[in-house]
Design a protein around this motif. Structure first.
Motif, PDB file in Angstrom:
ATOM      1  N   LYS A 152      38.325  41.174  32.626  1.00 14.18           N
ATOM      2  CA  LYS A 152      39.072  41.339  31.377  1.00 14.18           C
ATOM      3  C   LYS A 152      40.525  41.661  31.688  1.00 14.18           C
ATOM      4  N   LYS A 153      41.428  40.989  30.980  1.00 19.06           N
ATOM      5  CA  LYS A 153      42.862  41.060  31.281  1.00 19.06           C
ATOM      6  C   LYS A 153      43.385  42.494  31.237  1.00 19.06           C
ATOM      7  N   ASN A 154      43.056  43.240  30.193  1.00 17.76           N
ATOM      8  CA  ASN A 154      43.578  44.607  30.044  1.00 17.76           C
ATOM      9  C   ASN A 154      43.056  45.524  31.152  1.00 17.76           C
ATOM     10  N   GLU A 155      41.762  45.387  31.464  1.00 20.54           N
ATOM     11  CA  GLU A 155      41.178  46.222  32.517  1.00 20.54           C
ATOM     12  C   GLU A 155      41.787  45.886  33.869  1.00 20.54           C
ATOM     13  N   GLN A 156      42.007  44.585  34.117  1.00 20.93           N
ATOM     14  CA  GLN A 156      42.612  44.173  35.377  1.00 20.93           C
ATOM     15  C   GLN A 156      44.028  44.719  35.503  1.00 20.93           C
ATOM     16  N   ARG A 157      44.786  44.662  34.427  1.00 18.54           N
ATOM     17  CA  ARG A 157      46.154  45.167  34.444  1.00 18.54           C
ATOM     18  C   ARG A 157      46.178  46.667  34.757  1.00 18.54           C
ATOM     19  N   GLU A 158      45.274  47.414  34.135  1.00 16.33           N
ATOM     20  CA  GLU A 158      45.223  48.866  34.367  1.00 16.33           C
ATOM     21  C   GLU A 158      44.922  49.185  35.828  1.00 16.33           C
ATOM     22  N   VAL A 159      43.974  48.438  36.417  1.00 21.13           N
ATOM     23  CA  VAL A 159      43.615  48.671  37.817  1.00 21.13           C
ATOM     24  C   VAL A 159      44.804  48.383  38.725  1.00 21.13           C
ATOM     25  N   LEU A 160      45.459  47.248  38.507  1.00 20.75           N
ATOM     26  CA  LEU A 160      46.602  46.877  39.351  1.00 20.75           C
ATOM     27  C   LEU A 160      47.759  47.877  39.206  1.00 20.75           C
ATOM     28  N   GLU A 161      47.974  48.381  37.999  1.00 25.45           N
ATOM     29  CA  GLU A 161      49.016  49.386  37.801  1.00 25.45           C
ATOM     30  C   GLU A 161      48.698  50.670  38.567  1.00 25.45           C
ATOM     31  N   GLN A 162      47.407  51.016  38.640  1.00 25.76           N
ATOM     32  CA  GLN A 162      46.993  52.198  39.390  1.00 25.76           C
ATOM     33  C   GLN A 162      47.175  51.998  40.901  1.00 25.76           C
ATOM     34  N   LEU A 163      47.006  50.742  41.352  1.00 20.97           N
ATOM     35  CA  LEU A 163      47.099  50.441  42.780  1.00 20.97           C
ATOM     36  C   LEU A 163      48.528  50.192  43.245  1.00 20.97           C
ATOM     37  N   GLU A 164      49.451  50.016  42.311  1.00 20.89           N
ATOM     38  CA  GLU A 164      50.821  49.607  42.649  1.00 20.89           C
ATOM     39  C   GLU A 164      51.502  50.568  43.620  1.00 20.89           C
ATOM     40  N   GLN A 165      51.224  51.861  43.522  1.00 17.19           N
ATOM     41  CA  GLN A 165      51.888  52.854  44.364  1.00 17.19           C
ATOM     42  C   GLN A 165      51.180  53.073  45.702  1.00 17.19           C
ATOM     43  N   GLN A 166      50.047  52.414  45.932  1.00 15.19           N
ATOM     44  CA  GLN A 166      49.327  52.590  47.190  1.00 15.19           C
ATOM     45  C   GLN A 166      50.162  52.071  48.359  1.00 15.19           C
ATOM     46  N   THR A 167      50.245  52.844  49.432  1.00 17.60           N
ATOM     47  CA  THR A 167      51.024  52.436  50.592  1.00 17.60           C
ATOM     48  C   THR A 167      50.192  51.674  51.625  1.00 17.60           C
ATOM     49  N   CYS A 168      48.874  51.666  51.458  1.00 16.65           N
ATOM     50  CA  CYS A 168      48.012  50.967  52.410  1.00 16.65           C
ATOM     51  C   CYS A 168      47.831  49.504  51.997  1.00 16.65           C
ATOM     52  N   ALA A 169      47.372  48.682  52.937  1.00 16.47           N
ATOM     53  CA  ALA A 169      47.054  47.291  52.625  1.00 16.47           C
ATOM     54  C   ALA A 169      45.899  47.252  51.629  1.00 16.47           C
ATOM     55  N   LEU A 170      45.941  46.301  50.715  1.00 19.59           N
ATOM     56  CA  LEU A 170      44.916  46.168  49.671  1.00 19.59           C
ATOM     57  C   LEU A 170      44.167  44.852  49.864  1.00 19.59           C
ATOM     58  N   ILE A 171      42.843  44.908  49.805  1.00 17.88           N
ATOM     59  CA  ILE A 171      42.025  43.711  50.034  1.00 17.88           C
ATOM     60  C   ILE A 171      41.191  43.416  48.791  1.00 17.88           C
ATOM     61  N   PHE A 172      41.275  42.171  48.337  1.00 14.96           N
ATOM     62  CA  PHE A 172      40.542  41.739  47.145  1.00 14.96           C
ATOM     63  C   PHE A 172      39.761  40.455  47.458  1.00 14.96           C
ATOM     64  N   TYR A 173      38.700  40.222  46.689  1.00 17.94           N
ATOM     65  CA  TYR A 173      38.002  38.940  46.700  1.00 17.94           C
ATOM     66  C   TYR A 173      38.344  38.219  45.402  1.00 17.94           C
ATOM     67  N   GLU A 174      38.408  36.897  45.440  1.00 17.49           N
ATOM     68  CA  GLU A 174      38.632  36.147  44.205  1.00 17.49           C
ATOM     69  C   GLU A 174      38.062  34.740  44.289  1.00 17.49           C
ATOM     70  N   ALA A 175      37.557  34.266  43.155  1.00 16.76           N
ATOM     71  CA  ALA A 175      37.029  32.908  43.041  1.00 16.76           C
ATOM     72  C   ALA A 175      38.174  31.942  42.764  1.00 16.76           C
ATOM     73  N   PRO A 176      38.034  30.670  43.139  1.00 18.03           N
ATOM     74  CA  PRO A 176      39.151  29.727  42.993  1.00 18.03           C
ATOM     75  C   PRO A 176      39.634  29.538  41.565  1.00 18.03           C
ATOM     76  N   HIS A 177      38.709  29.525  40.585  1.00 15.70           N
ATOM     77  CA  HIS A 177      39.118  29.255  39.206  1.00 15.70           C
ATOM     78  C   HIS A 177      39.860  30.426  38.561  1.00 15.70           C
ATOM     79  N   ARG A 178      39.816  31.614  39.199  1.00 16.31           N
ATOM     80  CA  ARG A 178      40.543  32.768  38.654  1.00 16.31           C
ATOM     81  C   ARG A 178      41.763  33.142  39.487  1.00 16.31           C
ATOM     82  N   LEU A 179      41.978  32.450  40.594  1.00 12.89           N
ATOM     83  CA  LEU A 179      43.010  32.866  41.534  1.00 12.89           C
ATOM     84  C   LEU A 179      44.406  32.875  40.915  1.00 12.89           C
ATOM     85  N   LYS A 180      44.778  31.812  40.209  1.00 16.65           N
ATOM     86  CA  LYS A 180      46.129  31.727  39.666  1.00 16.65           C
ATOM     87  C   LYS A 180      46.426  32.880  38.711  1.00 16.65           C
TER      88      LYS A 180
END
Length: 293
Positions: A152-180
């Motif tokens: 969900k767009k709003n939930e994804q935005r909230e998570v990314l905003e929380q992670l924005e200040q992290q100084t460590c490398a961030l690792i995610f998985y993603e499917a091709p149809h959602r990558l863009k």
């Protein structure tokens, strides 16, 4: 309270053992000798998808029976599997690819085994997240593995905003149809200049690494027909903003509650709950302080 100690190899136990067996993420040559030995010798294999696992077993001529174990039947299956383990049978748990429990089912069975004092033995093996990290070119330590972001767009935005200040490398998985869409959301949250590595089809024939900035990645995703499963490695924030001290927290607890009631026109119980959360305290402690109990 005491630490519960459980040895994987030294103890003699009439109960069986749960083996957590990683499977290849694309290249069958990544199967380890030990993993093959375990799969051949256990009494039962708990597979996320028995059809996928059967192809693996057939390739290595392993005849061990399987039982399906996935997120939709886990609660139903766990008591049955625990009974088998308690009766002395050894079980192996596998997901479709990679490590059990990592963005795949498995964690609940592990917890149930620990509760029942049944030995849990992990095997090392193929893992997409770490394979991507070490080849990404991004500083690998420290790192945070997140897995799949919320859809969900709003939930994804909230998570990314929380992670924005992290100084460590961030690792995610993603499917091709959602990558863009995910890359666009990351660019908005992290900024266009943040370094990124897109790691596609790891260990497979079309394995590919795309390294650059988020702006580069978005431009690439806009022009290309996207195929394959992706691991996304994002550089940590090299210049995080210092958190501003909340002046409210400098006040005594009772005054914090009174301030929130006055400023936000909250009911006392709601203000007490918010103050407890802000201070990392139990609600009852703040309640007692506010009411001078």
């Amino acid at each position: 309270m005491s630490i519960k100690q459980k040895s994987s190899f030294r103890e003699k136990n009439e109960q069986g053992t749960l083996y957590l067996v990683p499977t290849p993420i694309g290249n069958l040559q990544d199967m380890t000798f030990r993993a093959l030995e375990i799969l051949e010798n256990v009494d039962l294999i708990c597979a996320e998808d028995t059809r996928n696992t059967l192809r693996l077993l057939n390739h290595f001529e392993i005849k061990t029976p399987q039982i399906s174990f996935h997120e939709h039947n886990a609660q139903e299956r766990i008591p049955y599997l625990i009974e088998k383990l308690q009766a002395g049978q050894d079980l192996a748990q596998v997901s479709d690819a990679g490590m059990p429990s990592i963005s795949d089912p498995g964690h609940e069975l592990v917890k149930a085994c620990i509760q029942a004092d049944i030995a849990v033995v992990p095997l090392p093996g193929a893992n997409a997240a770490l394979s991507a990290l070490i080849a990404s070119g991004i500083t690998p330590q420290p790192f945070m593995f997140y897995g799949f972001l919320p859809r969900k767009k709003n939930e994804q935005r909230e998570v990314l905003e929380q992670l924005e200040q992290q100084t460590c490398a961030l690792i995610f998985y993603e499917a091709p149809h959602r990558l863009k869409k995910t890359l666009l959301a990351m660019q908005t949250a992290f900024g266009p200049e943040r370094k990124i590595a897109l790691c596609r089809e790891l260990t497979k024939r079309y394995e590919e690494f795309l390294r650059g900035t988020l702006a580069d990645a978005v431009k690439w995703a806009t022009k290309e027909e996207i195929r394959g499963e992706f691991v996304i490695v994002v550089q940590g924030n090299s210049a995080p903003k210092a958190k501003k001290a909340d002046p409210l927290l400098e006040l005594p607890l009772a005054e914090q509650v009174a301030t929130l009631i006055a400023q936000k026109q909250l009911k006392p119980n709601v203000a007490i709950k918010e103050v407890a959360k802000l201070n990392g305290l139990k609600k009852q402690d703040v309640y007692n302080e506010y009411h001078q109990l």
